[in-house]
Design a protein around this motif. Structure first.
Motif, PDB file in Angstrom:
ATOM      1  N   LYS A 107       1.788  38.778 -40.972  1.00  0.00           N
ATOM      2  CA  LYS A 107       0.748  39.099 -39.997  1.00  0.00           C
ATOM      3  C   LYS A 107       0.843  40.574 -39.608  1.00  0.00           C
ATOM      4  O   LYS A 107       1.664  40.946 -38.781  1.00  0.00           O
ATOM      5  CB  LYS A 107       0.948  38.204 -38.757  1.00  0.00           C
ATOM      6  CG  LYS A 107      -0.112  38.333 -37.708  1.00  0.00           C
ATOM      7  CD  LYS A 107       0.297  37.571 -36.443  1.00  0.00           C
ATOM      8  CE  LYS A 107      -0.661  37.883 -35.292  1.00  0.00           C
ATOM      9  NZ  LYS A 107      -0.113  37.472 -33.991  1.00  0.00           N
TER      10      LYS A 107
ATOM     11  N   GLY B  52       4.221  36.141 -29.950  1.00  0.00           N
ATOM     12  CA  GLY B  52       2.774  36.269 -29.795  1.00  0.00           C
ATOM     13  C   GLY B  52       2.368  37.590 -29.175  1.00  0.00           C
ATOM     14  O   GLY B  52       1.302  37.703 -28.575  1.00  0.00           O
ATOM     15  N   LEU B  53       3.222  38.608 -29.308  1.00  0.00           N
ATOM     16  CA  LEU B  53       2.900  39.911 -28.729  1.00  0.00           C
ATOM     17  C   LEU B  53       2.102  40.753 -29.722  1.00  0.00           C
ATOM     18  O   LEU B  53       2.210  40.581 -30.932  1.00  0.00           O
ATOM     19  CB  LEU B  53       4.189  40.648 -28.349  1.00  0.00           C
ATOM     20  CG  LEU B  53       4.946  40.042 -27.153  1.00  0.00           C
ATOM     21  CD1 LEU B  53       6.319  40.669 -27.021  1.00  0.00           C
ATOM     22  CD2 LEU B  53       4.141  40.228 -25.858  1.00  0.00           C
TER      23      LEU B  53
ATOM     24  N   GLU C 273      11.417  32.637 -33.439  1.00  0.00           N
ATOM     25  CA  GLU C 273      10.047  32.260 -33.046  1.00  0.00           C
ATOM     26  C   GLU C 273       9.258  33.485 -32.584  1.00  0.00           C
ATOM     27  O   GLU C 273       9.691  34.206 -31.679  1.00  0.00           O
ATOM     28  CB  GLU C 273      10.086  31.245 -31.896  1.00  0.00           C
ATOM     29  CG  GLU C 273      10.173  29.798 -32.347  1.00  0.00           C
ATOM     30  CD  GLU C 273       9.012  29.373 -33.253  1.00  0.00           C
ATOM     31  OE1 GLU C 273       7.885  29.246 -32.749  1.00  0.00           O
ATOM     32  OE2 GLU C 273       9.249  29.184 -34.468  1.00  0.00           O
ATOM     33  N   PRO C 274       8.092  33.762 -33.174  1.00  0.00           N
ATOM     34  CA  PRO C 274       7.292  34.886 -32.694  1.00  0.00           C
ATOM     35  C   PRO C 274       6.911  34.709 -31.231  1.00  0.00           C
ATOM     36  O   PRO C 274       6.739  33.594 -30.743  1.00  0.00           O
ATOM     37  CB  PRO C 274       6.047  34.836 -33.586  1.00  0.00           C
ATOM     38  CG  PRO C 274       6.434  34.038 -34.784  1.00  0.00           C
ATOM     39  CD  PRO C 274       7.478  33.068 -34.313  1.00  0.00           C
TER      40      PRO C 274
ATOM     41  N   GLU D  56       8.320  39.404 -35.627  1.00  0.00           N
ATOM     42  CA  GLU D  56       7.024  39.108 -35.007  1.00  0.00           C
ATOM     43  C   GLU D  56       5.906  39.193 -36.064  1.00  0.00           C
ATOM     44  O   GLU D  56       4.952  38.420 -36.044  1.00  0.00           O
ATOM     45  CB  GLU D  56       6.770  40.106 -33.871  1.00  0.00           C
ATOM     46  CG  GLU D  56       5.593  39.780 -32.982  1.00  0.00           C
ATOM     47  CD  GLU D  56       5.809  38.548 -32.083  1.00  0.00           C
ATOM     48  OE1 GLU D  56       6.970  38.136 -31.892  1.00  0.00           O
ATOM     49  OE2 GLU D  56       4.803  38.003 -31.598  1.00  0.00           O
TER      50      GLU D  56
ATOM     51  N   LEU E 274       0.451  43.831 -37.679  1.00  0.00           N
ATOM     52  CA  LEU E 274       0.364  43.903 -36.225  1.00  0.00           C
ATOM     53  C   LEU E 274       0.091  45.304 -35.718  1.00  0.00           C
ATOM     54  O   LEU E 274       0.465  46.295 -36.353  1.00  0.00           O
ATOM     55  CB  LEU E 274       1.704  43.472 -35.599  1.00  0.00           C
ATOM     56  CG  LEU E 274       2.041  41.996 -35.475  1.00  0.00           C
ATOM     57  CD1 LEU E 274       3.422  41.872 -34.825  1.00  0.00           C
ATOM     58  CD2 LEU E 274       0.997  41.271 -34.637  1.00  0.00           C
TER      59      LEU E 274
ATOM     60  N   ARG F 188      -1.423  42.482 -31.437  1.00  0.00           N
ATOM     61  CA  ARG F 188      -2.615  41.863 -32.027  1.00  0.00           C
ATOM     62  C   ARG F 188      -2.642  42.156 -33.520  1.00  0.00           C
ATOM     63  O   ARG F 188      -1.913  43.033 -34.007  1.00  0.00           O
ATOM     64  CB  ARG F 188      -3.887  42.385 -31.347  1.00  0.00           C
ATOM     65  CG  ARG F 188      -4.074  43.880 -31.524  1.00  0.00           C
ATOM     66  CD  ARG F 188      -5.478  44.325 -31.158  1.00  0.00           C
ATOM     67  NE  ARG F 188      -5.609  45.767 -31.331  1.00  0.00           N
ATOM     68  CZ  ARG F 188      -5.844  46.361 -32.510  1.00  0.00           C
ATOM     69  NH1 ARG F 188      -5.963  45.650 -33.618  1.00  0.00           N
ATOM     70  NH2 ARG F 188      -5.952  47.676 -32.581  1.00  0.00           N
TER      71      ARG F 188
ATOM     72  N   ASP G 225       3.044  46.363 -25.011  1.00  0.00           N
ATOM     73  CA  ASP G 225       3.480  45.211 -25.824  1.00  0.00           C
ATOM     74  C   ASP G 225       4.967  45.328 -26.144  1.00  0.00           C
ATOM     75  O   ASP G 225       5.724  44.365 -26.039  1.00  0.00           O
ATOM     76  CB  ASP G 225       2.711  45.163 -27.150  1.00  0.00           C
ATOM     77  CG  ASP G 225       1.225  44.868 -26.972  1.00  0.00           C
ATOM     78  OD1 ASP G 225       0.869  44.203 -25.977  1.00  0.00           O
ATOM     79  OD2 ASP G 225       0.441  45.310 -27.832  1.00  0.00           O
TER      80      ASP G 225
END
Lengths: 331, 387
Positions: free
Chosen positions: B94, A4-5, A1-2, B156, B96, A7, B102
């Motif tokens: 995605k 969410g870190l 599961e990501p 991620e 990043l 952008r 982070d």
């Protein structure tokens, strides 16, 4: 599961940093550059380290020559002799060169330098233009001479045998000592500098072959073949940065070349020849077509210690043309 | 006769430095000789060069950060961590951008790994050249890394099914790149920001580097700024012109990533002679393998006529340095010392001649042949080759 870190990266941001180029051309920007433009940029920005002909100065990388040397005792690994893909040249020049001012070249400048490096390696002619349109057609000669890591197949069986522990050999002899070469660095800079000289003989990374090169057979040519002389004039462009010929010729880095063909070696006044060239002159060397051809084919191989840093004219027909031109242009 | 060292020395009477005399600490001035050293004739310029870990002066398995060998292609990048970004893009769901902050919010791990340059011992292919294990074997160090599994960072961003390769790129002026197969990237690689508990040293990639356990050091991209996912390798300069192994027939092996099992006796050695004369003597060295652990090291003191198993000591994990000892009674006669590593896959470190027979002498990289030191009756040691 990501988690969410981070952008999202924007396309503009990616475009700024995504500079890599692959052999299939992915990542190559639109643009073009020709050999002669590349020559100018190279002379200005690259030659101080890589040498006028890509021969490398000091310990800086050699970029041209070395074709056919890969199985020699001292292989010369250059773009022309070793690198498998031209995209690597473009990518590397673009990302890391000029040394100390990386990523300062325009796309067209990188194309031009890449084209010039092909030219220095005798892969293209001087009127060649490299662009995003013809890039994929360009192939380097050594592309096929790479294979995947085969240690598991070739080595593991032998290297997984249970080794001998007792009475493994009747006797033992020392076969080589590091002290013989003695290239271990000393603490003082002066000593290190002196060692560097001695280390040349022992240094492990590739350098120009020192073995005597076989003399190049030069075809007999008629005295004045206009087409050949014209071809020779083109070849002579490689020589022009150091040598002049004709009525107004002056000594530059190299001596004036008037009367060189069939003339005595080391005979130009006011030019300081290397010791081996002076010795050859003393011994009566005459630049007959065959002697001159052998020298031009591999200057350092023909005469170890010559000041002429030029790596040599590779093609026999180019040597013949060059000699015809030198004979014709002499005053 | 009284030993002059049995005396009242100044340090027994005078007060020493108070706290904060050296807020980050310094070794004793008597250890000033323990330092990285370079070989000037190897490269054109110090900003694109290498120096060597003083293995002969160290013990245990962990390399102090200030002694880890350095290899730069365009000097040490002076990166401001606040201005540093890690971009992940290419064949991902995605794309990043991560800041250092982070990165430090991902679950992190600690692992000890050796990092060996593929060119370690590369100067010895044609025979004994350099007198000292610092120079013959010092392109290696072994530290504890703290970092985020690369797998978590890639997950991620979401790697697409056709994403089989990863390009890692540094933020230095060489913009160093290497292609890494996705299988390895998802296995045990780390995006590391600490070494031996403290921030990475600038020369080791501050603020963040890639850790590629067991694989050649060139792939451990320092000052890591970008990860691009692709469907094929990039064949960049560091994996074509360099870090390919030229065989005797002119064909070159590429993608020779794993470091073969190897060992070296660090003492006695040319820079660490026997100075105490005959009697009890400690022989010690290091062994490692890019494929696992080192359950066994054999040692010979007679040039390979007879071998004994060395004593392995200290905690050691896969793809990390292992320490071995062989404690023996020196009779004062000349010695020919060798060590031979066995790794957990059953691979036994070969002789240099066995390697040359297969690879020739032109490969530069991946020389893991058995090293010999000749010790004379005075205890001085020399780098030699033997029959």
């Amino acid at each position: 599961e990501p988690l969410g870190l981070g952008r999202a990266a924007t396309p503009e941001e990616i475009a700024l940093w995504d500079i890599d180029v692959r052999p299939d051309g992915l990542g190559l920007p639109a643009g073009s550059g020709d050999v002669m433009t590349g020559d100018k940029i190279y002379t200005e920005k690259c030659s101080a380290c890589h040498g006028v002909f890509g021969e490398g100065t000091g310990r800086w990388p050699v970029l041209a020559g070395g074709q056919g040397s890969l199985s020699d005792a001292r292989p010369v690994k250059t773009i022309g002799s070793y690198w498998p893909y031209l995209s690597t040249v473009y990518d590397y020049v673009n990302r890391a060169m000029p040394f100390g001012n990386a990523q300062s070249l325009t796309h067209d400048e990188v194309y031009a330098i890449t084209a010039y490096l092909l030219y220095l390696n005798d892969e293209v002619d001087e009127d060649f233009v490299l662009s995003s349109d013809n890039f994929a057609e360009a192939r380097l000669p050594n592309e096929e001479a790479f294979k995947p890591d085969d240690r598991a197949e070739v080595e593991f069986a032998a290297f997984k045998e249970e080794p001998c522990m007792t009475e493994c050999k009747p006797s033992v002899e020392i076969t080589m000592r590091a002290a013989v070469l003695d290239v271990t660095p000393e603490e003082t800079a002066a000593k290190a500098a002196a060692k560097a000289e001695e280390a040349q003989a022992a240094e492990p990374t590739p350098e120009a072959p020192t073995a005597e090169a076989p003399a190049v057979e030069v075809a007999e040519v008629p005295a004045a073949d206009p087409a050949l002389i014209k071809a020779g004039e083109k070849v002579f462009r490689k020589c022009k940065s150091c040598h002049q010929i004709g009525a107004k010729a002056k000594n530059r880095v190299g001596p004036v070349l008037n009367g060189i063909v069939d003339g005595p070696a080391g005979a130009v006044e006011d030019f300081r020849y290397s010791k081996p060239m002076a010795a050859a002159a003393e011994a009566g060397l005459v630049w007959t077509e065959s002697e001159l051809g052998a020298f031009l084919g591999n200057p350092k191989g023909y005469m170890k210690g010559t000041k002429m840093s030029f790596p040599g004219v590779r093609k026999e027909e180019d040597i013949a043309a060059l000699i015809a031109y030198l004979r014709d242009a002499s005053e | 006769q009284t030993d002059p060292a049995i005396a009242i020395h100044p340090w027994m009477q005078e007060l020493g430095d108070g706290v904060d005399a050296a807020p980050y600490g310094m070794p004793s001035p008597h250890e000033a000789d323990v330092k990285r050293r370079t070989v000037e004739w190897l490269t054109a310029d110090p900003v694109s060069s290498i120096n060597f870990t003083p293995l002969h002066d160290l013990d245990g398995t962990i390399t102090p950060n200030g002694l880890c060998f350095e290899r730069h292609h365009s000097g040490v990048a002076r990166v401001d961590p606040a201005q540093h970004r890690l971009m992940i893009h290419g064949l991902v769901d995605k794309p990043l951008v991560l800041t250092m902050e982070d990165l430090k919010r991902f679950p992190r791990q600690n692992h000890v790994y050796f990092l060996e340059c593929a060119a370690n011992s590369g100067m010895e292919w044609r025979g004994s050249q350099l007198n000292g294990c610092q120079f013959t074997h010092g392109m290696i160090h072994n530290v504890m890394y703290t970092g985020v599994p690369l797998r978590l960072v890639l997950e991620e961003a979401g790697v697409k099914p056709e994403g089989k390769w990863l390009l890692a790129e540094g933020a230095d002026a060489a913009a160093m790149t290497r292609s890494i197969p996705m299988e390895k990237a998802l296995d045990d690689c780390l995006v590391a920001f600490k070494m031996n508990g403290e921030a990475l040293r600038p020369e080791q990639g501050y603020p963040v580097r890639l850790v590629v356990p067991g694989w050649e050091g060139n792939m451990w991209v320092k000052w890591l700024r970008r990860l691009e996912v692709g469907d094929q390798p990039w064949h960049h300069r560091e994996e074509t012109s360099k870090y390919t192994d030229l065989m005797a027939d002119g064909v070159a092996r590429r993608f020779t990533w794993e470091m073969d099992a190897k060992s070296v006796i660090t003492s006695p050695s040319p820079q660490a002679p026997i100075t105490h004369g005959p009697g009890p003597t400690v022989l010690t060295g290091l062994a490692w393998s890019g494929r696992g652990t080192i359950p066994r090291v054999d040692v010979t003191i007679d040039g390979g006529i007879t071998w004994q198993e060395a004593r392995m000591d200290g905690p050691s994990t896969p793809k990390a340095l292992h320490r071995f000892y062989y404690d023996f009674e020196w009779d004062g006669k000349p010695l020919l010392l060798q060590s031979r590593a066995h790794d957990s896959t059953g691979y036994v470190q070969p002789t240099k001649d066995a390697l040359r027979e297969i690879r020739g002498e032109n490969s530069i990289y991946h020389n893991n042949g058995i090293q010999t030191w000749a010790v004379d009756a005075d205890g001085k040691a020399e780098n030699v080759e033997i029959s």
